[in-house]
Design an enzyme around this catalytic site. Structure first.
Site, mmCIF file in Angstrom:
data_model
loop_
_atom_site.group_PDB
_atom_site.id
_atom_site.type_symbol
_atom_site.label_atom_id
_atom_site.label_comp_id
_atom_site.label_asym_id
_atom_site.label_seq_id
_atom_site.Cartn_x
_atom_site.Cartn_y
_atom_site.Cartn_z
ATOM 1 N N THR A 69 -22.161 40.446 19.830
ATOM 2 C CA THR A 69 -20.701 40.614 20.597
ATOM 3 C C THR A 69 -19.618 40.718 19.240
ATOM 4 O O THR A 69 -19.512 40.077 18.190
ATOM 5 C CB THR A 69 -20.210 39.219 21.251
ATOM 6 O OG1 THR A 69 -21.285 38.882 22.085
ATOM 7 C CG2 THR A 69 -18.851 39.345 21.944
ATOM 8 N N LYS A 98 -16.453 40.297 17.334
ATOM 9 C CA LYS A 98 -15.444 39.326 17.153
ATOM 10 C C LYS A 98 -14.331 39.733 16.242
ATOM 11 O O LYS A 98 -14.951 40.586 15.404
ATOM 12 C CB LYS A 98 -15.952 37.959 16.655
ATOM 13 C CG LYS A 98 -17.203 37.457 17.619
ATOM 14 C CD LYS A 98 -16.593 36.551 18.772
ATOM 15 C CE LYS A 98 -17.858 36.270 19.637
ATOM 16 N NZ LYS A 98 -17.397 35.773 20.827
ATOM 17 N N LYS A 123 -12.601 38.270 19.315
ATOM 18 C CA LYS A 123 -12.848 38.979 20.712
ATOM 19 C C LYS A 123 -11.562 39.744 21.181
ATOM 20 O O LYS A 123 -11.423 40.576 21.899
ATOM 21 C CB LYS A 123 -13.298 37.966 21.691
ATOM 22 C CG LYS A 123 -12.913 36.622 21.978
ATOM 23 C CD LYS A 123 -13.765 35.995 23.019
ATOM 24 C CE LYS A 123 -13.371 34.676 22.778
ATOM 25 N NZ LYS A 123 -14.230 33.842 23.773
ATOM 26 N N LYS A 147 -21.537 44.561 22.138
ATOM 27 C CA LYS A 147 -21.202 44.299 23.228
ATOM 28 C C LYS A 147 -19.618 43.723 23.262
ATOM 29 O O LYS A 147 -19.082 43.217 22.163
ATOM 30 C CB LYS A 147 -21.611 42.846 23.868
ATOM 31 C CG LYS A 147 -21.225 42.087 24.970
ATOM 32 C CD LYS A 147 -22.006 40.973 25.179
ATOM 33 C CE LYS A 147 -21.505 40.037 26.144
ATOM 34 N NZ LYS A 147 -20.062 39.570 25.880
ATOM 35 N N ASP A 157 -16.398 41.621 24.445
ATOM 36 C CA ASP A 157 -16.637 40.199 25.045
ATOM 37 C C ASP A 157 -16.407 40.173 26.468
ATOM 38 O O ASP A 157 -15.555 41.059 26.880
ATOM 39 C CB ASP A 157 -15.543 39.414 24.212
ATOM 40 C CG ASP A 157 -15.772 37.883 24.046
ATOM 41 O OD1 ASP A 157 -15.498 36.943 25.111
ATOM 42 O OD2 ASP A 157 -16.564 37.379 23.408
ATOM 43 N N GLU A 158 -16.664 39.102 27.137
ATOM 44 C CA GLU A 158 -16.368 39.069 28.685
ATOM 45 C C GLU A 158 -14.773 39.284 28.849
ATOM 46 O O GLU A 158 -14.492 39.565 29.937
ATOM 47 C CB GLU A 158 -17.127 37.841 29.091
ATOM 48 C CG GLU A 158 -16.519 36.573 28.777
ATOM 49 C CD GLU A 158 -17.173 35.915 27.445
ATOM 50 O OE1 GLU A 158 -17.115 34.948 27.000
ATOM 51 O OE2 GLU A 158 -17.742 36.891 26.772
ATOM 52 N N HIS A 189 -22.631 39.611 32.438
ATOM 53 C CA HIS A 189 -22.119 38.340 31.758
ATOM 54 C C HIS A 189 -21.909 37.434 32.708
ATOM 55 O O HIS A 189 -21.511 37.760 33.843
ATOM 56 C CB HIS A 189 -20.906 38.516 30.787
ATOM 57 C CG HIS A 189 -20.748 37.655 29.838
ATOM 58 N ND1 HIS A 189 -19.925 36.261 30.474
ATOM 59 C CD2 HIS A 189 -21.030 37.275 28.728
ATOM 60 C CE1 HIS A 189 -19.920 35.429 29.520
ATOM 61 N NE2 HIS A 189 -20.547 35.913 28.259
ATOM 62 N N ARG A 190 -22.120 36.207 32.401
ATOM 63 C CA ARG A 190 -22.245 35.037 33.696
ATOM 64 C C ARG A 190 -20.681 34.165 33.432
ATOM 65 O O ARG A 190 -20.996 32.941 33.748
ATOM 66 C CB ARG A 190 -23.397 34.205 33.577
ATOM 67 C CG ARG A 190 -23.645 33.478 32.097
ATOM 68 C CD ARG A 190 -24.955 32.790 32.206
ATOM 69 N NE ARG A 190 -25.129 31.889 31.035
ATOM 70 C CZ ARG A 190 -25.948 30.712 30.876
ATOM 71 N NH1 ARG A 190 -26.632 30.436 31.746
ATOM 72 N NH2 ARG A 190 -25.815 30.219 29.782
ATOM 73 N N HIS A 245 -26.921 37.087 30.823
ATOM 74 C CA HIS A 245 -27.160 35.999 29.805
ATOM 75 C C HIS A 245 -27.772 34.798 30.372
ATOM 76 O O HIS A 245 -27.510 34.676 31.551
ATOM 77 C CB HIS A 245 -25.518 35.672 29.446
ATOM 78 C CG HIS A 245 -24.779 36.587 28.636
ATOM 79 N ND1 HIS A 245 -24.507 36.519 27.273
ATOM 80 C CD2 HIS A 245 -24.712 38.015 29.095
ATOM 81 C CE1 HIS A 245 -24.104 37.775 26.756
ATOM 82 N NE2 HIS A 245 -24.201 38.622 27.758
ATOM 83 N N SER A 300 -27.788 34.149 23.981
ATOM 84 C CA SER A 300 -26.495 34.319 23.283
ATOM 85 C C SER A 300 -25.867 32.879 23.188
ATOM 86 O O SER A 300 -26.144 31.858 24.019
ATOM 87 C CB SER A 300 -25.809 35.491 23.947
ATOM 88 O OG SER A 300 -25.223 34.788 25.134
#
Length: 416
Positions: free
Chosen positions: A164, A166, A168, A192, A194-195, A285-286, A318, A370
C-alpha cells in the site's frame, strides 16, 4: 365467532421444529444466541427464525393468505456453546423462496436485517451460512478468479506481492505515482491505493489514475513483468464509481479496487459485473469489517462477509494476517481463507466451518494478507497462506531505511 385468537404467542410453537429435515435448497444459518435471563433457548432460537423470515409478534389475518409452512424460517437444532454459560448455537433453515436471486443485499437484509435488535436476546452473532447450490448459481461471483488472474498476469507457483502506498493521505498525484513506480520497479507485482484514498482535494482521482498508470507502464517496460496498481474506484455514488471504472478501463490498467462494505453489496455487484465484461481484475478491501465482526458475541463473523463477497464478486479480498497471533485464530483464519479459494469445503467446527459448502465452480477469490507485516514474516505467511495469495506489506516496505525500491527488492528476495 372471531376468526382467530389475537395476542402475543410463543414463537417456539411455530418456528422451533427439531424434527425438520433440511432441504438441499435451504439457506442454513448458524447463530450464536445469548438469550436474556429467563428466556429458554428454544424460544430464543425460534424468535430468530421468525423475525428473520415471516414472523411478527402476533397473529395477523393476512397470515391466512399465505402458506406459512412453505415460507417460514425454522430453527431445527440448538446446542449449548461449550465453556460459555447460557449461550447456544441455533441452526436456522430458510426456504429459498424468501430470497431474491443474485442479490447478496437481499440475502443479508432478510437474514440479519431486523433480528439483531431483538429484545429477548442479549446478543446475537451470525457465525456461518450454508448457501445452497441453487442459490449460488444465480450469482456471477468473482469477475475472473484465481486461475484466470494468473494467466492474465503470467505469474505462477508463488504468492503475489503488493504494498500500500504510504503516507496514505497527503501526497500529490505526481509523488504518489513516483512511489508506485519505485515499488513496482523494485520487484513487487502490485501497489495499492489505500482504502480511504478516493478523490480528495489534495489529489483528485483522475490525476492519480493518470500518474499511477504512467508509473505502472514504465515499470512494466523496465522489468519485463506485468504490473498492477489497485486504483480505488470507490465513490459517493454508483454512477461516479462506474465513471472511474470506465476511465480505468480506457487507460488499459489491469486492476481496480473497491471498498465493498462501505460501498455496499449492490454497488460491489454492479462493479464486479462490469469488471468481468471488461477484463478488469477487482481487488476488494474490507474497510468497516471490524465494526461488524470484532465482538465475539454479537454481529457477524468475517467468514460470512467473505462468503457474501465471493457471491457478489471480487478477485482479491483482505483476510487479516494470523502472524504472531494465537494458534486457535490461525485455524479459523485458514478456514475462511480456504472458503474463499476452494470449490468445496467440508464442515469442520475446529476451523469455524459450521456447514459443508459446495461452490459449484464459482470462481475463487485470492486472500490478501495485510496489516503490519514485513520481510521477516514471509516464511510464516507462505506456510499459512500457500501460493494462491497476495502478501501485502504496507509501512513495512516504505519505511525501510534505504527507501521503497530496495525494500521492494527485499520483499521479492525473501519470497523466493
Amino acid at each position: 365467532s372471531v376468526g382467530f385468537k389475537a395476542g402475543v404467542k410463543e414463537y417456539k410453537l411455530t418456528y422451533y421444529t427439531p424434527e425438520y429435515e433440511t432441504k438441499d435448497t435451504d439457506i442454513l444459518a448458524a447463530f450464536r444466541v445469548t438469550p436474556q435471563p429467563g428466556v429458554p433457548p428454544e424460544e430464543a432460537g425460534a424468535a430468530v427464525a421468525a423475525e428473520s423470515s415471516t414472523g411478527t409478534w402476533t397473529t395477523v389475518w393476512t397470515d391466512g393468505l399465505t402458506s406459512l409452512d412453505r415460507y417460514k424460517g425454522r430453527c431445527y437444532h440448538i446446542e449449548p456453546v461449550p465453556g460459555e454459560e447460557d449461550q447456544y448455537i441455533a441452526y436456522v433453515a430458510y426456504p429459498l423462496d424468501l430470497f431474491e436471486e443474485g442479490s447478496v443485499t437481499n440475502m443479508f437484509t432478510s437474514i440479519v436485517g431486523n433480528v439483531f435488535g431483538f429484545k429477548a436476546l442479549r446478543a446475537l452473532r451470525l457465525e456461518d451460512l450454508r448457501i445452497p447450490v441453487a442459490y449460488v448459481k444465480t450469482f456471477q461471483g468473482p469477475p475472473h478468479g484465481i486461475q484466470v488472474e494468473r494467466d492474465k498476469l503470467n505469474k505462477y507457483g508463488r504468492p503475489l506481492l503488493g504494498c500500500t502506498i504510504k503516507p496514505k493521505l497527503g501526497l500529490s498525484a505526481k509523488n504518489y505515482g513516483r512511489a508506485v513506480y519505485e515499488c513496482l520497479r523494485g520487484g513487487l507485482d502490485f501497489t495499492k491505493d489505500d482504502e480511504n484514498v478516493n478523490s480528495q482535494p489534495f489529489m483528485r482521482w483522475r490525476d492519480r489514475f493518470l500518474f499511477c498508470t504512467e508509473a505502472l507502464f514504465k515499470a512494466q517496460v523496465e522489468t519485463g513483468e506485468i504490473k498492477g496498481h489497485y486504483l480505488n474506484a470507490t465513490a459517493g455514488t454508483c454512477e461516479e464509481m462506474m465513471k472511474r471504472a470506465v476511465f480505468a478501463r480506457e487507460l488499459g490498467v489491469p486492476i481496480i479496487m473497491h471498498d465493498y462494505l462501505t460501498g455496499g453489496f449492490t454497488a460491489n455487484t454492479t462493479l464486479a459485473h462490469y469488471c468481468r465484461d471488461n477484463g478488469l481484475l477487482l481487488h476488494i478491501h474490507r474497510a468497516m469489517h471490524a465494526v461488524i465482526d470484532r465482538q465475539k458475541n454479537h454481529g457477524m463473523h468475517f467468514r460470512v462477509l467473505a462468503k457474501g463477497l465471493r457471491m457478489s464478486g471480487g478477485d482479491h479480498i483482505h483476510a487479516g494476517t494470523v502472524v504472531g497471533k494465537l494458534e486457535g485464530e490461525r485455524d479459523i483464519t485458514l478456514g475462511f481463507v480456504d472458503l474463499l479459494r476452494d470449490d468445496f469445503i467440508e464442515k469442520d467446527r475446529s476451523r469455524g466451518i459450521y456447514f459443508t459448502q459446495d461452490w459449484v465452480s464459482l470462481p475463487g477469490v485470492i486472500p490478501v494478507a495485510s496489516g503490519g507485516i514485513h520481510v521477516x514474516h514471509m516464511p510464516a505467511l507462505t506456510e499459512i497462506f500457500g501460493d494462491d495469495s497476495v502478501l501485502q506489506x504496507g509501512g513495512g516496505t516504505l519505511x525501510x531505511p534505504w527507501g521503497n525500491a530496495p525494500x521492494a527488492v527485499a520483499n521479492r528476495v525473501a519470497l523466493x
